[in-house]
Design a protein around this motif. Structure first.
Motif, mmCIF file in Angstrom:
data_model
loop_
_atom_site.group_PDB
_atom_site.id
_atom_site.type_symbol
_atom_site.label_atom_id
_atom_site.label_comp_id
_atom_site.label_asym_id
_atom_site.label_seq_id
_atom_site.Cartn_x
_atom_site.Cartn_y
_atom_site.Cartn_z
ATOM 1 N N TRP A 221 0.842 -1.209 0.000
ATOM 2 C CA TRP A 221 0.000 0.000 0.000
ATOM 3 C C TRP A 221 0.864 1.240 0.000
ATOM 4 C CZ3 TRP A 221 -0.357 3.915 3.763
ATOM 5 C CH2 TRP A 221 -1.388 4.851 3.539
ATOM 6 N N VAL A 222 0.443 2.261 -0.760
ATOM 7 C CA VAL A 222 1.094 3.568 -0.774
ATOM 8 C C VAL A 222 0.004 4.625 -0.638
ATOM 9 C CG1 VAL A 222 2.500 5.202 -2.087
ATOM 10 C CG2 VAL A 222 2.982 2.742 -2.228
ATOM 11 N N ALA A 223 0.235 5.611 0.205
ATOM 12 C CA ALA A 223 -0.734 6.679 0.418
ATOM 13 C C ALA A 223 -0.996 7.414 -0.895
ATOM 14 C CB ALA A 223 -0.227 7.661 1.467
ATOM 15 N N PRO A 224 -2.232 7.818 -1.151
ATOM 16 C CA PRO A 224 -2.542 8.543 -2.391
ATOM 17 C C PRO A 224 -1.634 9.736 -2.633
ATOM 18 C CG PRO A 224 -4.561 7.917 -1.285
ATOM 19 C CD PRO A 224 -3.440 7.547 -0.352
ATOM 20 N N SER A 225 -1.246 10.441 -1.568
ATOM 21 C CA SER A 225 -0.407 11.633 -1.715
ATOM 22 C C SER A 225 0.997 11.306 -2.211
ATOM 23 C CB SER A 225 -0.302 12.368 -0.375
ATOM 24 O OG SER A 225 0.319 11.542 0.602
ATOM 25 N N ALA A 226 1.420 10.039 -2.100
ATOM 26 C CA ALA A 226 2.775 9.654 -2.488
ATOM 27 C C ALA A 226 2.795 8.765 -3.727
ATOM 28 C CB ALA A 226 3.469 8.942 -1.332
ATOM 29 N N ARG A 227 1.665 8.556 -4.344
ATOM 30 C CA ARG A 227 1.648 7.708 -5.538
ATOM 31 C C ARG A 227 2.269 8.447 -6.724
ATOM 32 N NH1 ARG A 227 -4.331 5.113 -4.136
ATOM 33 N NH2 ARG A 227 -3.521 4.071 -2.252
ATOM 34 N N GLY A 228 2.926 7.682 -7.571
ATOM 35 C CA GLY A 228 3.646 8.278 -8.682
ATOM 36 C C GLY A 228 5.112 8.531 -8.378
ATOM 37 N N LEU A 229 5.547 8.216 -7.163
ATOM 38 C CA LEU A 229 6.942 8.432 -6.776
ATOM 39 C C LEU A 229 7.768 7.152 -6.847
ATOM 40 C CD1 LEU A 229 6.500 10.742 -3.631
ATOM 41 C CD2 LEU A 229 6.841 11.412 -6.025
ATOM 42 N N GLY A 230 7.175 6.062 -7.302
ATOM 43 C CA GLY A 230 7.906 4.808 -7.405
ATOM 44 C C GLY A 230 8.067 4.073 -6.090
ATOM 45 N N VAL A 231 7.247 4.417 -5.093
ATOM 46 C CA VAL A 231 7.391 3.799 -3.772
ATOM 47 C C VAL A 231 7.010 2.323 -3.812
ATOM 48 C CG1 VAL A 231 6.654 3.875 -1.360
ATOM 49 C CG2 VAL A 231 6.975 6.009 -2.635
#
Length: 295
Positions: A221-231
């Motif tokens: 899971w990745v928080a919506p605010s951090a999506r697109g950062l390759g996490v």
């Protein structure tokens, strides 16, 4: 990493700091260095908890305290105990500080406009697009991924956010009671990773061993605010590396049909769809990947 890449980063840093005027003690013509001006701006009209300032700006406690004392001596900032929690200090702008904040904000806008003014319209768009890309990638580079106790506060916060999102996205809802207990991801048979950005937990991923060289990845899971950062990619790679280092040769996972981005992540990382291997009522797709032994 190439030496030329490191040199280019250093050249960029030197050019940027010179161009935006951070090398003097008179940032934006207000008679103080950038550090103090930035803290004043971050406190803002609404005030800010000192510990939040420290985390947000990545500052040492002593250094931040010295700058706050300087701003207090200038009559711009006052400190007080936060409402409801006497252990927390809160910094607020005085009336003079609010006037200075307004002036600083105006000068900052004028300086930003002066950077764009000499450029033609196409160049402005290119510069703004490049700035947005640099900012996004700098945020990505600031993400840290470390093992965590699956029972600690950050891990539980990530899991709650993950379960809440599943409940919203699954048409039948989601019952957290059907998920494995956090203890399933404790070493030596498991691993729980937490991703953090600016001191905040923004993602997680877990691995548990089923024995005989088989492991299962869960709770990506990745928080919506951090999506697109390759996490998510980094979490998956870290879990795979740990699996390889601990003797796991086959990784499995399952996912719901509503999570199209998760399926895309697994497919581009070499996972292949397989028949059902468990009785998870929320799974519609099952995947498997053979991983190489760690070197």
């Amino acid at each position: 990493m190439k030496t030329s890449q490191i040199s280019q980063v250093r050249d960029f840093n030197r050019a940027l700091t010179r161009r935006i005027g951070v090398l003097s003690d008179d940032y934006l013509g207000r008679g103080r260095p950038l550090g103090e001006a930035r803290i004043l701006f971050e406190i803002g009209p609404g005030g800010a908890d000192v510990r939040d300032l420290r985390t947000r700006l990545g500052l040492d406690s002593g250094y931040l305290s010295r700058m706050l004392r300087s701003l207090e001596a200038q009559g711009l900032v006052a400190s007080r105990r936060a409402d409801g929690d006497g252990r927390v200090r809160r910094a607020v702008l005085t009336r003079k500080g609010r006037r200075e904040w307004d002036t600083l904000d105006r000068h900052s806008r004028e300086f930003a406009a002066s950077l764009l003014a000499p450029l033609g319209a196409p160049q402005r768009e290119r510069l703004l697009a490049a700035m947005a890309e640099v900012e996004r990638l700098m945020r990505a580079a600031a993400v840290t991924i470390v093992p965590a106790d699956p029972c600690d506060a950050d891990a539980r916060a990530c899991m709650r956010a993950y379960f809440d999102e599943l409940a919203q996205r699954f048409e039948q809802g989601f019952d957290p009671g059907r998920a494995p207990e956090p203890e399933a991801y404790l070493p030596p048979g498991g691993l729980f990773l937490v991703a953090r950005l600016d001191g905040q937990a923004i993602g997680c991923g877990a691995l548990r061993s089923h024995g005989r060289g088989v492991g299962e990845i869960k709770h990506m899971w990745v928080a919506p605010s951090a999506r697109g950062l390759g996490v998510a990619q980094r979490l998956l790679e870290a879990l795979e590396a740990h699996a390889a280092a601990t003797g796991i040769r086959t990784l499995r996972l399952d996912t719901h049909r509503a999570l199209g981005e998760a399926r895309a992540l697994y497919l581009r990382n070499g996972y292949r769809e397989i028949p059902r291997y468990n009785d998870n009522p929320y799974a519609d797709h099952w995947f498997e990947k053979r991983i190489a032994r760690a070197k």
